[in-house]
Design a protein around this motif. Structure first.
Motif, PDB file in Angstrom:
ATOM      1  N   ALA A  24       8.842   3.840   2.206  1.00 55.48           N
ATOM      2  CA  ALA A  24       8.552   2.593   1.495  1.00 55.48           C
ATOM      3  C   ALA A  24       9.787   1.694   1.408  1.00 55.48           C
ATOM      4  O   ALA A  24       9.687   0.472   1.586  1.00 55.48           O
ATOM      5  N   VAL A  25      10.936   2.293   1.149  1.00 52.26           N
ATOM      6  CA  VAL A  25      12.181   1.506   1.085  1.00 52.26           C
ATOM      7  C   VAL A  25      12.487   0.894   2.447  1.00 52.26           C
ATOM      8  O   VAL A  25      12.801  -0.299   2.555  1.00 52.26           O
ATOM      9  N   TRP A  26      12.381   1.720   3.487  1.00 51.63           N
ATOM     10  CA  TRP A  26      12.659   1.223   4.833  1.00 51.63           C
ATOM     11  C   TRP A  26      11.659   0.121   5.225  1.00 51.63           C
ATOM     12  O   TRP A  26      12.044  -0.901   5.791  1.00 51.63           O
ATOM     13  N   ALA A  27      10.394   0.313   4.923  1.00 51.92           N
ATOM     14  CA  ALA A  27       9.377  -0.703   5.233  1.00 51.92           C
ATOM     15  C   ALA A  27       9.699  -2.011   4.517  1.00 51.92           C
ATOM     16  O   ALA A  27       9.566  -3.098   5.096  1.00 51.92           O
ATOM     17  N   THR A  28      10.112  -1.910   3.275  1.00 51.56           N
ATOM     18  CA  THR A  28      10.483  -3.107   2.513  1.00 51.56           C
ATOM     19  C   THR A  28      11.631  -3.844   3.198  1.00 51.56           C
ATOM     20  O   THR A  28      11.587  -5.078   3.349  1.00 51.56           O
ATOM     21  N   ARG A  29      12.632  -3.103   3.621  1.00 48.74           N
ATOM     22  CA  ARG A  29      13.790  -3.716   4.295  1.00 48.74           C
ATOM     23  C   ARG A  29      13.387  -4.349   5.620  1.00 48.74           C
ATOM     24  O   ARG A  29      13.851  -5.441   5.954  1.00 48.74           O
ATOM     25  N   VAL A  30      12.537  -3.675   6.385  1.00 41.14           N
ATOM     26  CA  VAL A  30      12.110  -4.205   7.681  1.00 41.14           C
ATOM     27  C   VAL A  30      11.353  -5.521   7.500  1.00 41.14           C
ATOM     28  O   VAL A  30      11.596  -6.496   8.212  1.00 41.14           O
ATOM     29  N   VAL A  31      10.439  -5.561   6.521  1.00 43.82           N
ATOM     30  CA  VAL A  31       9.669  -6.792   6.290  1.00 43.82           C
ATOM     31  C   VAL A  31      10.592  -7.917   5.804  1.00 43.82           C
ATOM     32  O   VAL A  31      10.463  -9.061   6.234  1.00 43.82           O
ATOM     33  N   ARG A  32      11.525  -7.601   4.921  1.00 46.63           N
ATOM     34  CA  ARG A  32      12.454  -8.632   4.413  1.00 46.63           C
ATOM     35  C   ARG A  32      13.365  -9.167   5.510  1.00 46.63           C
ATOM     36  O   ARG A  32      13.714 -10.344   5.494  1.00 46.63           O
ATOM     37  N   ARG A  33      13.754  -8.328   6.443  1.00 45.40           N
ATOM     38  CA  ARG A  33      14.596  -8.781   7.559  1.00 45.40           C
ATOM     39  C   ARG A  33      13.807  -9.646   8.542  1.00 45.40           C
ATOM     40  O   ARG A  33      14.393 -10.399   9.310  1.00 45.40           O
ATOM     41  N   ASN A  34      12.489  -9.444   8.559  1.00 48.43           N
ATOM     42  CA  ASN A  34      11.603 -10.201   9.437  1.00 48.43           C
ATOM     43  C   ASN A  34      11.979 -10.030  10.913  1.00 48.43           C
ATOM     44  O   ASN A  34      11.926 -10.971  11.685  1.00 48.43           O
ATOM     45  N   ASP A  35      12.332  -8.807  11.282  1.00 45.31           N
ATOM     46  CA  ASP A  35      12.665  -8.472  12.661  1.00 45.31           C
ATOM     47  C   ASP A  35      11.384  -8.004  13.353  1.00 45.31           C
ATOM     48  O   ASP A  35      10.901  -6.899  13.104  1.00 45.31           O
ATOM     49  N   ASP A  36      10.837  -8.845  14.199  1.00 39.58           N
ATOM     50  CA  ASP A  36       9.562  -8.526  14.847  1.00 39.58           C
ATOM     51  C   ASP A  36       9.613  -7.237  15.667  1.00 39.58           C
ATOM     52  O   ASP A  36       8.641  -6.480  15.694  1.00 39.58           O
ATOM     53  N   ALA A  37      10.721  -6.962  16.328  1.00 37.82           N
ATOM     54  CA  ALA A  37      10.823  -5.738  17.135  1.00 37.82           C
ATOM     55  C   ALA A  37      10.716  -4.498  16.249  1.00 37.82           C
ATOM     56  O   ALA A  37       9.991  -3.553  16.581  1.00 37.82           O
ATOM     57  N   LEU A  38      11.406  -4.508  15.118  1.00 35.17           N
ATOM     58  CA  LEU A  38      11.312  -3.378  14.187  1.00 35.17           C
ATOM     59  C   LEU A  38       9.922  -3.271  13.587  1.00 35.17           C
ATOM     60  O   LEU A  38       9.404  -2.170  13.404  1.00 35.17           O
ATOM     61  N   ARG A  39       9.320  -4.402  13.281  1.00 34.24           N
ATOM     62  CA  ARG A  39       7.989  -4.396  12.672  1.00 34.24           C
ATOM     63  C   ARG A  39       6.939  -3.853  13.643  1.00 34.24           C
ATOM     64  O   ARG A  39       5.933  -3.299  13.219  1.00 34.24           O
ATOM     65  N   ALA A  88       0.835  -1.208   0.000  1.00 32.83           N
ATOM     66  CA  ALA A  88       0.000   0.000   0.000  1.00 32.83           C
ATOM     67  C   ALA A  88       0.869   1.256   0.000  1.00 32.83           C
ATOM     68  O   ALA A  88       0.552   2.235  -0.684  1.00 32.83           O
ATOM     69  N   PHE A  89       1.986   1.235   0.754  1.00 33.40           N
ATOM     70  CA  PHE A  89       2.904   2.386   0.752  1.00 33.40           C
ATOM     71  C   PHE A  89       3.446   2.630  -0.657  1.00 33.40           C
ATOM     72  O   PHE A  89       3.455   3.761  -1.142  1.00 33.40           O
ATOM     73  N   TRP A  90       3.921   1.549  -1.301  1.00 29.45           N
ATOM     74  CA  TRP A  90       4.489   1.697  -2.647  1.00 29.45           C
ATOM     75  C   TRP A  90       3.427   2.147  -3.650  1.00 29.45           C
ATOM     76  O   TRP A  90       3.689   2.984  -4.519  1.00 29.45           O
ATOM     77  N   THR A  91       2.224   1.608  -3.526  1.00 32.21           N
ATOM     78  CA  THR A  91       1.144   1.993  -4.441  1.00 32.21           C
ATOM     79  C   THR A  91       0.802   3.471  -4.267  1.00 32.21           C
ATOM     80  O   THR A  91       0.666   4.210  -5.246  1.00 32.21           O
ATOM     81  N   GLY A  92       0.690   3.919  -3.018  1.00 34.34           N
ATOM     82  CA  GLY A  92       0.430   5.329  -2.756  1.00 34.34           C
ATOM     83  C   GLY A  92       1.533   6.217  -3.306  1.00 34.34           C
ATOM     84  O   GLY A  92       1.268   7.256  -3.925  1.00 34.34           O
ATOM     85  N   PHE A  93       2.780   5.793  -3.115  1.00 34.68           N
ATOM     86  CA  PHE A  93       3.907   6.559  -3.628  1.00 34.68           C
ATOM     87  C   PHE A  93       3.855   6.662  -5.161  1.00 34.68           C
ATOM     88  O   PHE A  93       4.038   7.743  -5.726  1.00 34.68           O
ATOM     89  N   LEU A  94       3.585   5.550  -5.829  1.00 39.44           N
ATOM     90  CA  LEU A  94       3.537   5.562  -7.294  1.00 39.44           C
ATOM     91  C   LEU A  94       2.391   6.428  -7.821  1.00 39.44           C
ATOM     92  O   LEU A  94       2.557   7.144  -8.816  1.00 39.44           O
ATOM     93  N   PHE A  95       1.240   6.375  -7.161  1.00 38.22           N
ATOM     94  CA  PHE A  95       0.143   7.265  -7.554  1.00 38.22           C
ATOM     95  C   PHE A  95       0.531   8.726  -7.333  1.00 38.22           C
ATOM     96  O   PHE A  95       0.191   9.597  -8.137  1.00 38.22           O
ATOM     97  N   ASP A  96       1.241   9.009  -6.247  1.00 36.61           N
ATOM     98  CA  ASP A  96       1.652  10.384  -5.974  1.00 36.61           C
ATOM     99  C   ASP A  96       2.631  10.882  -7.040  1.00 36.61           C
ATOM    100  O   ASP A  96       2.492  11.991  -7.552  1.00 36.61           O
TER     101      ASP A  96
END
Length: 125
Positions: free
Chosen positions: A82-97, A39-47
């Protein structure tokens, strides 16, 4: 209203819808999920698309105007978010998420400044 003007308004409004859904769903959940990132990336691309359409309507942005400055700041923050969110999800670090939502709301609030400012500018023309 010109077709390109309508397209710009629709695109920017779709950015608001997708970005808001991502930010508020993540905030309510208090845990960053992959679909929030989408959703973040989609919003960014629409913007970006809406901003490009606006540039075509009025070539030569006034880079010193408050609307342009806040819009650029918001776009860059959305990209970093969006970039940071992507990295956080890929790292799968629950504390960061779990903590990520605090930054999301700040970026969303900053993004609202040029959105609302653009509406006001559009209504006064």
């Amino acid at each position: 209203m010109r077709p390109l003007e309508l397209a710009a308004i629709v695109l920017i409004t779709l950015a608001l819808v997708f970005y808001s859904i991502g930010v508020w769903a993540e905030r309510i959940r208090r845990f960053l999920l992959p679909w929030h990132v989408a959703a973040f990336w989609t919003g960014f691309l629409f913007d970006v698309s809406g901003t490009t359409a606006m540039e075509w309507l009025e070539p030569g942005f006034d880079w010193s105007s408050p609307h342009t400055i806040t819009g650029q700041i918001a776009l860059w923050l959305m990209l970093l978010h969006a970039v940071w969110a992507t990295r956080v999800v890929r790292r799968n670090d629950d504390a960061l998420r779990r903590r990520f939502h605090m930054y999301s709301l700040v970026v969303w609030c900053v993004w609202l400044v040029p959105y609302i400012g653009g509406m006001i500018l559009g209504m006064t023309r």
